[in-house]
Design an enzyme around this catalytic site. Structure first.
Site, PDB file in Angstrom:
ATOM      1  CG  ASP A  13      -1.897  -1.215   1.018  1.00 42.45           C
ATOM      2  OD1 ASP A  13      -2.273  -1.684  -0.055  1.00 42.45           O
ATOM      3  OD2 ASP A  13      -2.208  -1.653   2.256  1.00 42.45           O
ATOM      4  CE  LYS A  16       2.427  -2.304  -4.286  1.00 48.80           C
ATOM      5  NZ  LYS A  16       1.984  -1.902  -3.166  1.00 48.80           N
ATOM      6  N   GLY A  40      -4.447  -4.548  -3.614  1.00 50.56           N
ATOM      7  CA  GLY A  40      -5.573  -3.263  -4.268  1.00 50.56           C
ATOM      8  C   GLY A  40      -4.778  -1.888  -4.269  1.00 50.56           C
ATOM      9  CG  HIS A  41      -2.021  -1.965  -6.964  1.00 49.29           C
ATOM     10  ND1 HIS A  41      -1.413  -2.282  -8.094  1.00 49.29           N
ATOM     11  CD2 HIS A  41      -1.713  -2.357  -5.829  1.00 49.29           C
ATOM     12  CE1 HIS A  41      -0.556  -3.474  -7.216  1.00 49.29           C
ATOM     13  NE2 HIS A  41      -0.924  -3.458  -5.990  1.00 49.29           N
ATOM     14  CD  GLN A 227       0.664  -8.830  -2.886  1.00 51.87           C
ATOM     15  OE1 GLN A 227       1.447  -9.205  -3.551  1.00 51.87           O
ATOM     16  NE2 GLN A 227      -0.656  -8.583  -2.915  1.00 51.87           N
TER      17      GLN A 227
HETATM   18  P1  GDP Z   1      -0.927   0.585  -3.558  1.00 47.91           P
HETATM   19  O1  GDP Z   1      -1.422  -0.924  -3.215  1.00 47.91           O
HETATM   20  O2  GDP Z   1       0.646   0.289  -3.406  1.00 47.91           O
HETATM   21  O3  GDP Z   1      -1.129   0.770  -5.031  1.00 47.91           O
HETATM   22  O4  GDP Z   1      -1.569   1.412  -2.652  1.00 47.91           O
HETATM   23  P2  GDP Z   1      -2.995   1.693  -2.342  1.00 47.91           P
HETATM   24  O5  GDP Z   1      -4.004   2.056  -3.362  1.00 47.91           O
HETATM   25  O6  GDP Z   1      -3.446   0.554  -1.428  1.00 47.91           O
HETATM   26  O7  GDP Z   1      -2.944   2.716  -1.111  1.00 47.91           O
HETATM   27  C1  GDP Z   1      -2.182   4.076  -1.347  1.00 47.91           C
HETATM   28  C2  GDP Z   1      -3.460   5.285  -1.093  1.00 47.91           C
HETATM   29  O8  GDP Z   1      -2.891   6.442  -1.030  1.00 47.91           O
HETATM   30  C3  GDP Z   1      -4.477   5.322  -2.109  1.00 47.91           C
HETATM   31  O9  GDP Z   1      -5.883   5.736  -1.736  1.00 47.91           O
HETATM   32  C4  GDP Z   1      -4.124   6.480  -2.964  1.00 47.91           C
HETATM   33  O10 GDP Z   1      -5.348   7.138  -3.614  1.00 47.91           O
HETATM   34  C5  GDP Z   1      -3.570   7.278  -1.793  1.00 47.91           C
HETATM   35  N1  GDP Z   1      -2.222   8.302  -2.313  1.00 47.91           N
HETATM   36  C6  GDP Z   1      -1.494   8.026  -3.102  1.00 47.91           C
HETATM   37  N2  GDP Z   1      -0.635   9.093  -3.329  1.00 47.91           N
HETATM   38  C7  GDP Z   1      -0.942  10.038  -2.374  1.00 47.91           C
HETATM   39  C8  GDP Z   1      -0.679  11.034  -1.827  1.00 47.91           C
HETATM   40  O11 GDP Z   1       0.597  11.401  -2.021  1.00 47.91           O
HETATM   41  N3  GDP Z   1      -1.272  11.674  -0.842  1.00 47.91           N
HETATM   42  C9  GDP Z   1      -2.248  11.101  -0.303  1.00 47.91           C
HETATM   43  N4  GDP Z   1      -2.837  12.075   0.674  1.00 47.91           N
HETATM   44  N5  GDP Z   1      -2.773  10.224  -0.824  1.00 47.91           N
HETATM   45  C10 GDP Z   1      -2.136   9.400  -1.527  1.00 47.91           C
HETATM   46  P1  IMO Z   2      -1.050  -4.040  -2.324  1.00 46.41           P
HETATM   47  O1  IMO Z   2      -0.430  -4.376  -3.716  1.00 46.41           O
HETATM   48  C1  IMO Z   2      -0.996  -4.639   1.891  1.00 46.41           C
HETATM   49  C2  IMO Z   2      -0.933  -8.637   3.630  1.00 46.41           C
HETATM   50  C3  IMO Z   2      -2.008  -9.125   4.197  1.00 46.41           C
HETATM   51  C4  IMO Z   2      -1.489 -10.210   5.462  1.00 46.41           C
HETATM   52  C5  IMO Z   2      -0.315 -10.535   4.446  1.00 46.41           C
HETATM   53  C6  IMO Z   2      -0.673 -12.013   3.709  1.00 46.41           C
HETATM   54  O2  IMO Z   2      -2.215  -3.331  -2.263  1.00 46.41           O
HETATM   55  O3  IMO Z   2       0.238  -3.313  -1.567  1.00 46.41           O
HETATM   56  P2  IMO Z   2      -2.266 -12.796   1.989  1.00 46.41           P
HETATM   57  O4  IMO Z   2      -3.708 -12.515   1.659  1.00 46.41           O
HETATM   58  O5  IMO Z   2      -1.456 -12.188   0.606  1.00 46.41           O
HETATM   59  O6  IMO Z   2      -1.984 -14.048   2.134  1.00 46.41           O
HETATM   60  O7  IMO Z   2      -2.073 -11.936   2.998  1.00 46.41           O
HETATM   61  O8  IMO Z   2       0.094 -10.036   3.453  1.00 46.41           O
HETATM   62  N1  IMO Z   2      -1.150  -8.165   2.320  1.00 46.41           N
HETATM   63  C7  IMO Z   2      -0.941  -6.951   1.867  1.00 46.41           C
HETATM   64  N2  IMO Z   2      -1.078  -5.747   2.824  1.00 46.41           N
HETATM   65  N3  IMO Z   2      -1.175  -4.502   0.826  1.00 46.41           N
HETATM   66  C8  IMO Z   2      -1.219  -5.561  -0.072  1.00 46.41           C
HETATM   67  O9  IMO Z   2      -1.114  -5.430  -1.580  1.00 46.41           O
HETATM   68  C9  IMO Z   2      -1.171  -6.731   0.509  1.00 46.41           C
HETATM   69  N4  IMO Z   2      -1.383  -8.214  -0.084  1.00 46.41           N
HETATM   70  C10 IMO Z   2      -1.285  -8.666   1.101  1.00 46.41           C
HETATM   71  O10 IMO Z   2      -2.754  -8.281   4.853  1.00 46.41           O
HETATM   72  O11 IMO Z   2      -0.980  -9.376   6.499  1.00 46.41           O
HETATM   73 MG    MG Z   3      -2.835  -1.639  -1.761  1.00 46.67          MG
END
Ligand code: GDP
Ligand code: IMO
Ligand code: MG
Length: 427
Positions: A13, A16, A40-41, A227
């Site tokens: 998270d 990316k 979840g991106h 991840q």
């Molecule tokens: P990923 O799994 O690495 O793609 O990241 P996620 O999407 O799960 O989590 C990143 C969250 O931060 C998302 O809700 C984005 O919309 C948000 N986000 C991304 N860049 C920024 C930033 O610079 N500032 C803020 N406040 N939110 C951001």
């Molecule tokens: P993105 O791509 C954050 C975590 C789960 C748990 C561990 C194992 O959005 O960054 P799993 O279901 O993969 O066997 O769970 O890994 N986990 C993540 N945490 N972002 C993710 O993906 C994750 N994918 C798995 O919460 O701790």
């Molecule tokens: Mg994510």
């Protein structure tokens, strides 16, 4: 060579998805190579929010081909639902723009049932997985005897034969671990998955051959990590990890393309740390600052909705992730979330059993007792979300970003100050 990879250096998270979306226009092919619908991106532009799980973020651009490569584990229903949602908003995606590896492994209902039983059996020691059958599908892949790949799924006779062999055995395991659990029927699974197979067949191909040809033709590849490094099955905080190589180590095995084609590897980090699920987290803040970060950064899981655990930036853990992956530069994300704080801290070393170290421990028991040693930087108390140039950032915000780059030992090339594509500092 102008291929790029985007790797999360923490526990996932790191935003990316935003970086992949930003870089997609400079590439021809976006490749997702590991994980499944545990990811979840989030991508935000023009006031629209897209949440992607299995589909590469490149799917939002009709100029690129999106590839779901061999290292991904695919839940066909989740894939089709997600594709349907995207097509309803952005129009149809022709099959030649979305390719799925015939070598990728398939997630079945027994994977979810087994995972629920395994996690329940661990009680307070549960890994805290996303319950998507990811680990149990990879377990079958490594075990070989009870695995089904996409190439098997799309051939009805092969699918039926494999299910006849596998499902009775899975029922025995599930019933032994969770007596009274729902009995799984070969016929019902066959019928459901044959329907998915008919819809998936146009996308399934030898993505490795496709990517090798693309490399020979000098196509620009963008590898989308899922991840993060500290969730890597071999190098992360085992056993509180996911079940694939989610550091840069997984690019080669997951895609079938040598990472030698990559000219720039971008390590993505949050300006603080978050973690979902169980396992030690040395810089965790179980206080009002942690809650402030959670509220301001909207730190709730995209996939499961769980509150993310929040803490200070951990340069020991992140530096380890960066070296492991061999990154070239860093992208520091969500810097704006820290705007309101009086001071911010960076963990630059751990103290374990009275000894100072900057090595990331192999054993979670050592990590659990690691005391973070912090460097403190004064806060900037300024809204930075409208800033677009590095030189315009408040001095203390710059000091903070510089401290991160200096301690980890890689240059910070990108700074993100808000979720929108536009809220990015590139110079
Ligand atoms: P990923 O799994 O690495 O793609 O990241 P996620 O999407 O799960 O989590 C990143 C969250 O931060 C998302 O809700 C984005 O919309 C948000 N986000 C991304 N860049 C920024 C930033 O610079 N500032 C803020 N406040 N939110 C951001
Ligand atoms: P993105 O791509 C954050 C975590 C789960 C748990 C561990 C194992 O959005 O960054 P799993 O279901 O993969 O066997 O769970 O890994 N986990 C993540 N945490 N972002 C993710 O993906 C994750 N994918 C798995 O919460 O701790
Ligand atoms: Mg994510």
């Amino acid at each position: 060579m102008s291929s790029t990879s985007v790797i999360g250096l923490q526990w996932g998270d790191e935003a990316k998805g935003k970086i992949v979306d930003l870089l997609t226009p400079q590439h021809d092919i976006v490749v997702r190579y590991l994980g499944g619908n545990n990811a979840g991106h989030t991508v935000i532009f023009d006031g629209e929010t897209y949440k992607l799980s299995l589909l590469p973020a490149g799917i939002l651009h009709d100029t690129v081909t999106s590839v779901i490569a061999t290292g991904v584990v695919i839940n066909p229903k989740a894939f089709l639902d997600e594709l349907g949602r995207i097509e309803a908003r952005r129009g149809g995606v022709p099959a030649e723009r979305l390719l799925i590896s015939n070598r990728a492994h398939v997630i079945f209902p027994y994977h979810m049932a087994e995972e629920a039983a395994f996690e329940a059996a661990r009680g307070g020691e549960a890994i805290g997985t996303t319950m998507r059958g990811i680990g149990t599908c990879y377990r079958d892949k490594a075990g070989r005897t009870h695995a089904i790949r996409m190439g098997d799924l799309i051939q009805p006779n092969r699918l039926k034969k494999r299910l006849d062999e596998i499902v009775p055995y899975k029922n025995q395991i599930i019933q032994a671990m969770a007596p009274g659990a729902e009995h799984l029927s070969v016929d019902a699974i066959y019928e459901e998955y044959s329907g998915y197979a008919d819809r998936l067949r146009p996308y399934v191909t030898d993505t490795t051959a496709f990517l090798h040809k693309a490399v020979r033709n000098s196509k620009r590849l963008l590898f989308e990590g899922a991840q993060g490094c500290l969730l890597d099955i071999d190098h992360g905080t085992f056993p509180f990890v996911t079940s694939s190589n989610s550091s840069g180590c997984g690019i080669h095995s997951g895609s079938g393309v040598s990472e030698r084609v990559i000219s720039k590897m971008i390590g993505v980090v949050k300006a603080y740390t978050t973690r979902v699920g169980g396992g030690p987290f040395p810089t965790e803040l179980n206080n009002e600052i942690g809650q402030y970060i959670r509220d301001t950064g909207n730190e709730y899981g995209t996939v499961t909705g769980r509150p993310r655990r929040c803490g200070w930036f951990d340069a020991v853990a992140t530096g380890y992730g960066a070296r492991l992956s061999g990154v070239d530069v860093l992208a520091v994300m969500l810097l704006d979330v820290l705007d309101g704080l009086d001071e911010v801290q960076v963990c630059e070393a751990y103290e374990i059993n009275g000894e100072r170290t900057t090595d990331f421990p192999a054993d979670v028991e050592d990590l659990a007792i690691a005391k973070p040693i912090f460097r403190t930087v004064p806060g900037w108390k300024t809204d930075i979300t409208r800033i677009r140039k590095r030189a315009d950032l408040p001095e203390n915000a710059l000091k903070y970003v510089d401290a991160i780059g200096e301690i980890i030992g890689y240059p910070v090339e990108i700074i993100s100050v808000g979720p929108d594509r536009e809220q990015t500092i590139l110079d």
